[in-house]
Design an enzyme around this catalytic site. Structure first.
Site, PDB file in Angstrom:
ATOM      1  N   PRO A  11       0.777  -1.235   0.000  1.00 18.35           N
ATOM      2  CA  PRO A  11       0.000   0.000   0.000  1.00 18.35           C
ATOM      3  C   PRO A  11       0.812   1.290   0.000  1.00 18.35           C
ATOM      4  CG  PRO A  11      -0.200  -1.127   2.106  1.00 18.35           C
ATOM      5  CD  PRO A  11       0.476  -2.078   1.151  1.00 18.35           C
ATOM      6  N   ASN A  12       0.279   2.263  -0.755  1.00 18.27           N
ATOM      7  CA  ASN A  12       0.838   3.614  -0.838  1.00 18.27           C
ATOM      8  C   ASN A  12       2.105   3.700  -1.679  1.00 18.27           C
ATOM      9  OD1 ASN A  12      -1.163   4.700   1.048  1.00 18.27           O
ATOM     10  ND2 ASN A  12      -0.057   3.469   2.547  1.00 18.27           N
ATOM     11  N   ARG A  19       5.415  10.826  -2.239  1.00 18.72           N
ATOM     12  CA  ARG A  19       5.041  10.429  -0.875  1.00 18.72           C
ATOM     13  C   ARG A  19       6.236  10.566   0.062  1.00 18.72           C
ATOM     14  NH1 ARG A  19       4.889   4.290   1.374  1.00 18.72           N
ATOM     15  NH2 ARG A  19       4.160   4.773   3.472  1.00 18.72           N
ATOM     16  N   TYR A  24      11.277   8.403   1.442  1.00 15.87           N
ATOM     17  CA  TYR A  24      11.237   7.427   0.352  1.00 15.87           C
ATOM     18  C   TYR A  24      11.882   7.919  -0.939  1.00 15.87           C
ATOM     19  CZ  TYR A  24       7.949   5.364   3.599  1.00 15.87           C
ATOM     20  OH  TYR A  24       7.368   4.837   4.724  1.00 15.87           O
ATOM     21  N   ASN A  73       7.968  -5.849  -1.099  1.00 19.36           N
ATOM     22  CA  ASN A  73       7.905  -4.706  -0.182  1.00 19.36           C
ATOM     23  C   ASN A  73       6.455  -4.624   0.270  1.00 19.36           C
ATOM     24  OD1 ASN A  73       7.762  -2.341   1.213  1.00 19.36           O
ATOM     25  ND2 ASN A  73       8.980  -1.164  -0.253  1.00 19.36           N
ATOM     26  N   ALA A  76       3.093  -1.162   4.688  1.00 26.49           N
ATOM     27  CA  ALA A  76       2.497  -1.216   6.034  1.00 26.49           C
ATOM     28  C   ALA A  76       1.952  -2.597   6.393  1.00 26.49           C
ATOM     29  CB  ALA A  76       1.390  -0.180   6.142  1.00 26.49           C
ATOM     30  N   ASP A  86       1.277 -16.041   6.075  1.00 24.26           N
ATOM     31  CA  ASP A  86       0.837 -17.423   5.817  1.00 24.26           C
ATOM     32  C   ASP A  86       0.949 -17.779   4.339  1.00 24.26           C
ATOM     33  OD1 ASP A  86      -1.824 -17.523   8.352  1.00 24.26           O
ATOM     34  OD2 ASP A  86       0.354 -17.831   8.467  1.00 24.26           O
ATOM     35  N   GLU A  97      12.594  -9.873   1.455  1.00 26.25           N
ATOM     36  CA  GLU A  97      11.752  -8.795   2.000  1.00 26.25           C
ATOM     37  C   GLU A  97      12.530  -7.498   1.793  1.00 26.25           C
ATOM     38  OE1 GLU A  97      10.242  -7.119   6.394  1.00 26.25           O
ATOM     39  OE2 GLU A  97      11.087  -9.151   6.193  1.00 26.25           O
ATOM     40  N   HIS A  99      12.600  -3.119   2.063  1.00 28.82           N
ATOM     41  CA  HIS A  99      12.071  -1.829   2.515  1.00 28.82           C
ATOM     42  C   HIS A  99      13.001  -0.731   2.018  1.00 28.82           C
ATOM     43  CE1 HIS A  99       9.229  -3.873   5.103  1.00 28.82           C
ATOM     44  NE2 HIS A  99      10.220  -4.648   5.489  1.00 28.82           N
ATOM     45  N   ILE A 100      12.422   0.335   1.490  1.00 24.91           N
ATOM     46  CA  ILE A 100      13.211   1.466   1.004  1.00 24.91           C
ATOM     47  C   ILE A 100      13.925   2.134   2.185  1.00 24.91           C
ATOM     48  CG2 ILE A 100      13.025   3.742  -0.082  1.00 24.91           C
ATOM     49  CD1 ILE A 100      10.481   2.560  -1.536  1.00 24.91           C
ATOM     50  N   SER A 101      13.192   2.300   3.278  1.00 19.61           N
ATOM     51  CA  SER A 101      13.754   2.923   4.486  1.00 19.61           C
ATOM     52  C   SER A 101      14.284   1.855   5.431  1.00 19.61           C
ATOM     53  CB  SER A 101      12.662   3.729   5.204  1.00 19.61           C
ATOM     54  OG  SER A 101      11.653   2.848   5.685  1.00 19.61           O
ATOM     55  N   ARG A 106      13.375   3.430  12.618  1.00 21.16           N
ATOM     56  CA  ARG A 106      12.179   4.279  12.685  1.00 21.16           C
ATOM     57  C   ARG A 106      11.419   3.990  13.976  1.00 21.16           C
ATOM     58  NH1 ARG A 106       9.324   4.145   6.890  1.00 21.16           N
ATOM     59  NH2 ARG A 106       8.140   5.804   7.891  1.00 21.16           N
TER      60      ARG A 106
HETATM   61  C1  DHK Z   1       7.181   1.377   3.098  1.00 22.45           C
HETATM   62  C2  DHK Z   1       6.052   1.716   3.802  1.00 22.45           C
HETATM   63  O1  DHK Z   1       4.957   2.077   3.201  1.00 22.45           O
HETATM   64  C3  DHK Z   1       6.024   1.719   5.248  1.00 22.45           C
HETATM   65  O2  DHK Z   1       4.752   1.354   5.755  1.00 22.45           O
HETATM   66  C4  DHK Z   1       7.051   0.779   5.754  1.00 22.45           C
HETATM   67  C5  DHK Z   1       8.321   0.749   3.721  1.00 22.45           C
HETATM   68  C6  DHK Z   1       8.403   1.034   5.138  1.00 22.45           C
HETATM   69  C7  DHK Z   1       9.596   1.083   3.013  1.00 22.45           C
HETATM   70  O3  DHK Z   1      10.546   1.598   3.639  1.00 22.45           O
HETATM   71  O4  DHK Z   1       9.696   0.775   1.804  1.00 22.45           O
HETATM   72  O5  DHK Z   1       7.134   0.818   6.956  1.00 22.45           O
END
Ligand code: DHK
Length: 150
Positions: A11-12, A19, A24, A73, A76, A86, A97, A99-101, A106
């Site tokens: 999401p997002n 964003r 990010y 990724n 959230a 699962d 897995e 994550h950009i950040s 955090r």
């Molecule tokens: C991206 C998100 O949308 C956050 O909810 C995660 C992750 C971190 C990212 O760092 O790519 O916590």
């Protein structure tokens, strides 16, 4: 050519580029997709994003049937979705897995991942450059897996 690598985004992430750029960056998701394809021009890549949990689960099921590796990724959903955890448990191949950040630097709500216990590897904090990095790593994992099970 091995079976496709699935690159799944939660999401997002469709808003990447505008964003929270201080967290990010300004690279868009379309640019990230292009970076992934450029990192493995010989490899079939299925690159998708959804704000719907069920859709990501459906894509993991699709990858179980016809994929060689998953780079995910979950955004959230990382911290909320036992359902995605699962689904990933059923995937026989390597899982990265991503994550950009750096989620571990955090707020505490970003520290407990439901995916990390299932994943083969975790990449966090490399920015969007983490994606092509993950693709290269996945190619190595797949070729090692294929060597083990010719
Ligand atoms: C991206 C998100 O949308 C956050 O909810 C995660 C992750 C971190 C990212 O760092 O790519 O916590």
């Amino acid at each position: 050519m091995s079976k496709p690598i699935y690159i799944l985004n939660g999401p997002n992430l469709n808003r990447l580029g505008t964003r929270e750029p201080e967290i990010y960056g300004r690279t868009t998701l379309a640019e990230v997709e292009a970076m992934c394809r450029a990192a493995a021009p010989e490899q079939e890549i299925i690159f998708r994003q959804s704000n719907r949990e069920y859709e990501i689960i459906d894509w993991i099921h699709e990858a179980i049937d016809r994929g060689s590796g998953i780079i995910i990724n979950p955004a959230a959903f990382t911290f909320t979705s036992m359902a995605i955890m699962d689904a990933l448990k059923m995937f026989p191949g390597p899982i990265i897995e991503l994550h950009i950040s750096n989620i571990h630097r955090r707020e505490p709500i970003y520290h407990k991942s439901y995916v990390s216990p299932i994943a083969t590897a975790v990449i966090a904090g490399l920015g969007t450059k983490g994606y092509p990095f993950a693709v290269k790593a996945m190619l190595t994992m797949i070729s090692k897996a294929n060597a083990r099970h010719p």
